[in-house]
Design an enzyme around this catalytic site. Structure first.
Site, PDB file in Angstrom:
ATOM      1  N   CYS A 150       0.558  -1.343   0.064  1.00 39.81           N
ATOM      2  CA  CYS A 150       0.017  -0.254   0.069  1.00 39.81           C
ATOM      3  C   CYS A 150       0.984   1.251   0.169  1.00 39.81           C
ATOM      4  O   CYS A 150       1.157   1.887  -0.390  1.00 39.81           O
ATOM      5  CB  CYS A 150      -1.559  -0.203   0.856  1.00 39.81           C
ATOM      6  SG  CYS A 150      -2.146   1.002   1.226  1.00 39.81           S
ATOM      7  N   HIS A 200      -2.916  -5.379   1.554  1.00 39.89           N
ATOM      8  CA  HIS A 200      -2.588  -5.519   2.777  1.00 39.89           C
ATOM      9  C   HIS A 200      -2.782  -6.945   3.393  1.00 39.89           C
ATOM     10  O   HIS A 200      -3.264  -7.567   4.351  1.00 39.89           O
ATOM     11  CB  HIS A 200      -3.282  -4.671   4.632  1.00 39.89           C
ATOM     12  CG  HIS A 200      -3.139  -3.122   4.081  1.00 39.89           C
ATOM     13  ND1 HIS A 200      -1.726  -2.515   4.250  1.00 39.89           N
ATOM     14  CD2 HIS A 200      -3.847  -2.507   3.287  1.00 39.89           C
ATOM     15  CE1 HIS A 200      -2.184  -1.235   3.738  1.00 39.89           C
ATOM     16  NE2 HIS A 200      -3.237  -0.806   3.506  1.00 39.89           N
ATOM     17  N   GLU A 238      -0.945  -8.421   5.255  1.00 36.73           N
ATOM     18  CA  GLU A 238      -0.618  -9.147   6.559  1.00 36.73           C
ATOM     19  C   GLU A 238      -2.020  -8.269   7.506  1.00 36.73           C
ATOM     20  O   GLU A 238      -1.775  -8.440   9.012  1.00 36.73           O
ATOM     21  CB  GLU A 238       0.139  -7.432   7.433  1.00 36.73           C
ATOM     22  CG  GLU A 238       0.166  -6.001   7.360  1.00 36.73           C
ATOM     23  CD  GLU A 238      -0.130  -5.224   5.288  1.00 36.73           C
ATOM     24  OE1 GLU A 238       0.020  -5.886   4.913  1.00 36.73           O
ATOM     25  OE2 GLU A 238       0.040  -4.327   5.982  1.00 36.73           O
TER      26      GLU A 238
END
Lengths: 203, 307
Positions: A81, A181, A183
């Site tokens: 991002c 994302h 994560e």
């Protein structure tokens, strides 16, 4: 994989989520806030967050040049991002007066392509490089790559506003970039993919 | 013929907007950052240039709300839109506690986050907004873990301490951050039977209490707010375990806002590095004039609003 160490740029953003994901994979990590903290690392992750905040804090402590040197030396780097925006050679929709970029990835990125927060979304992406199984992706005020350089390999794409393809995951040599994302999900395939890139460079 | 979504992506199967993951996710992107109160597009630009990760658009900062008295309401949407146009970082705005129509209006103009805030005059003395009904995420204030988890149960995707806004005095923010983190440490030592009793005691849903105990932290991002005025204050809150910092009156009520704003941003990144903190604390000019909390009458304390 136990002997490699991955740095996570910890100026601002969700660096902790990357560190937790790597810890689950048994990989050693280090938070990077100052130039000397890059020493001895095998790979670098630039997390999600606000690219302007990260750029300005990096500039203040002389971190922009060492980061450029890292990327231009062909050392493994992954931007998610905001990290993608910082790694891009060209960005549109920047704040007034522009913003410090690291560069190295031959693409044009459109910052906040998808709009404001109420347009943030989740979807399942097809990314053949990671296997046949679709992969969950969380897009938050996300950018999109609107133009690819010749050496850039698209890994995942979506259909854009006027039916044109837009790219949301790409690779160029040792650089990986994702507009979303990984994560923030429980799926660790992107992290394992990046670790395999780090392994290739190390060999 | 293909239809476009509001986010510009052509309608493709399985695109979901407004779910809790993206609401809480934006707060995760704000971590390690500073959110600054601004009252004009010019101030918003100063905040962005200083490295703020978001701005809070409002007509009056808390110090002026305190001084002026009267009913404090949602800001003029036109003014909020002018700030949204001036910067590329996320823009937040405040609504009164319980005023779900103010929230509908802010959602309609496309703000990125809504603060259901005790700094404004409450519109409902029993009910907070049902935040699950909105696609836009909410942040809410708390003084302790029970209050935080009640707000999360109502749909808040981010929490902040209440502190005591508009005072330039960090003491209440410290009290609230310590209360929350102390309670979480306590939780992690409890067995299941004790968790049931504790959930009742702090008037919080058992499922959220259990989740907090398992995580060993608040289930959403938790910022400090209410009285942060210096880089040292910001670093203090970070070392006490918050994820980031709101600065209200502390920047634009000080002598050199641009310089102070930059210093506070640096302090939140380098909160554990006293050498850097010393360097950035030099020559910042006048800090805002503070107020001692014990000189405030009970009805002047904003933190006691909300339930």
């Amino acid at each position: 994989m136990s002997e490699i160490a991955i740095g996570v740029l910890a100026l601002q953003g969700d660096f902790e989520e990357h560190i937790q994901m790597l810890a689950r994979l048994g990989v050693a990590t280090r938070e990077v806030r100052k130039p000397e903290e890059l020493r001895g690392l095998d790979g670098l992750i630039i997390p999600g967050g606000e690219s302007t905040s990260m750029g300005l804090v990096a500039e203040c402590w002389g971190l922009v040049e060492p980061l450029r040197a890292w990327v231009h030396a062909g050392r493994p780097a992954w931007g998610t991002c905001a990290g993608l925006i910082l790694l891009a050679d060209r960005a549109v929709g920047q704040k007034r007066g522009g913003q410090p970029l690291i560069g190295g990835l031959d693409v044009t990125v459109n910052r906040n392509y998808f709009g404001r927060q109420t347009d943030s979304f989740e979807t399942m992406l097809s990314a053949p490089a990671l296997g046949a199984e679709p992969i969950p992706a969380v897009f938050i005020r996300a950018p999109a790559i609107v133009e690819l350089g010749a050496d850039v390999e698209p890994l995942a794409s979506l259909v854009g506003k006027t039916g044109e393809p837009i790219y949301v995951a790409v690779r160029q040599g040792a650089i990986l970039a994702t507009a979303f994302h990984p994560e923030l999900t429980d799926d660790d395939r992107w992290h394992r993919y990046f670790l395999s890139m780090v392994g290739e460079v190390g060999d | 013929m293909s239809k476009s979504n509001s986010n510009g992506v052509q309608e493709q199967t399985g695109v979901v907007t407004g779910a809790f993951t993206v609401k809480a996710g934006l707060a995760q992107m704000l971590k390690g950052g500073v959110i600054m109160d601004v009252v004009t597009p010019e101030q918003a630009r100063i905040a962005e240039e200083a490295g703020a990760c978001a701005v809070m658009a409002l007509e009056r900062v808390p110090a002026d709300i305190r001084k002026d008295g009267g009913v404090a309401r949602m800001s003029d949407p036109e003014m909020i839109k002018s700030i949204m146009e001036a910067v590329t970082i996320p823009v937040m705005a405040k609504v009164r506690i319980g005023h779900f129509v103010e929230a509908q209006i802010l959602e309609a103009i496309g703000v990125d986050y809504i603060d259901e805030s005790e700094v404004l005059t409450p519109a409902d003395e029993e009910h907070h907004i049902n935040k699950h009904k909105f696609a836009v995420p909410f942040v809410c204030g708390c003084r302790n873990l029970g209050e935080a988890l009640r707000r999360i149960a109502e749909g808040a995707a981010m929490i902040r301490t209440k502190g005591e806004a508009g005072t330039g005095n960090v003491v209440e923010a410290v009290r609230h951050a310590r209360a929350v983190n102390g309670a979480i440490r306590h939780l992690t030592t409890m067995d299941e039977d004790e968790l049931f009793a504790y959930a009742k005691e702090i008037r919080a849903p058992y499922e959220l209490v259990k989740q907090t105990a398992a995580l060993g932290r608040m289930p959403v991002v938790n910022f400090a707010a209410g009285g942060v005025a210096t880089p040292a204050d910001a670093a203090l809150m970070m070392q006490l375990g918050v994820d980031g910092v709101f600065v209200g009156s502390g920047i634009f009520k000080s002598g050199n806002p641009a310089r102070r704003a930059k210093a506070i941003v640096q302090a939140v990144t380098h909160y554990n590095d006293p050498q850097i903190l010393a360097e950035i604390s030099e020559n910042l000019g006048e800090a805002m004039v503070g107020i001692n909390i014990d000189t405030l009458a009970e009805n002047e304390r904003l933190a006691s609003r909300g339930w």
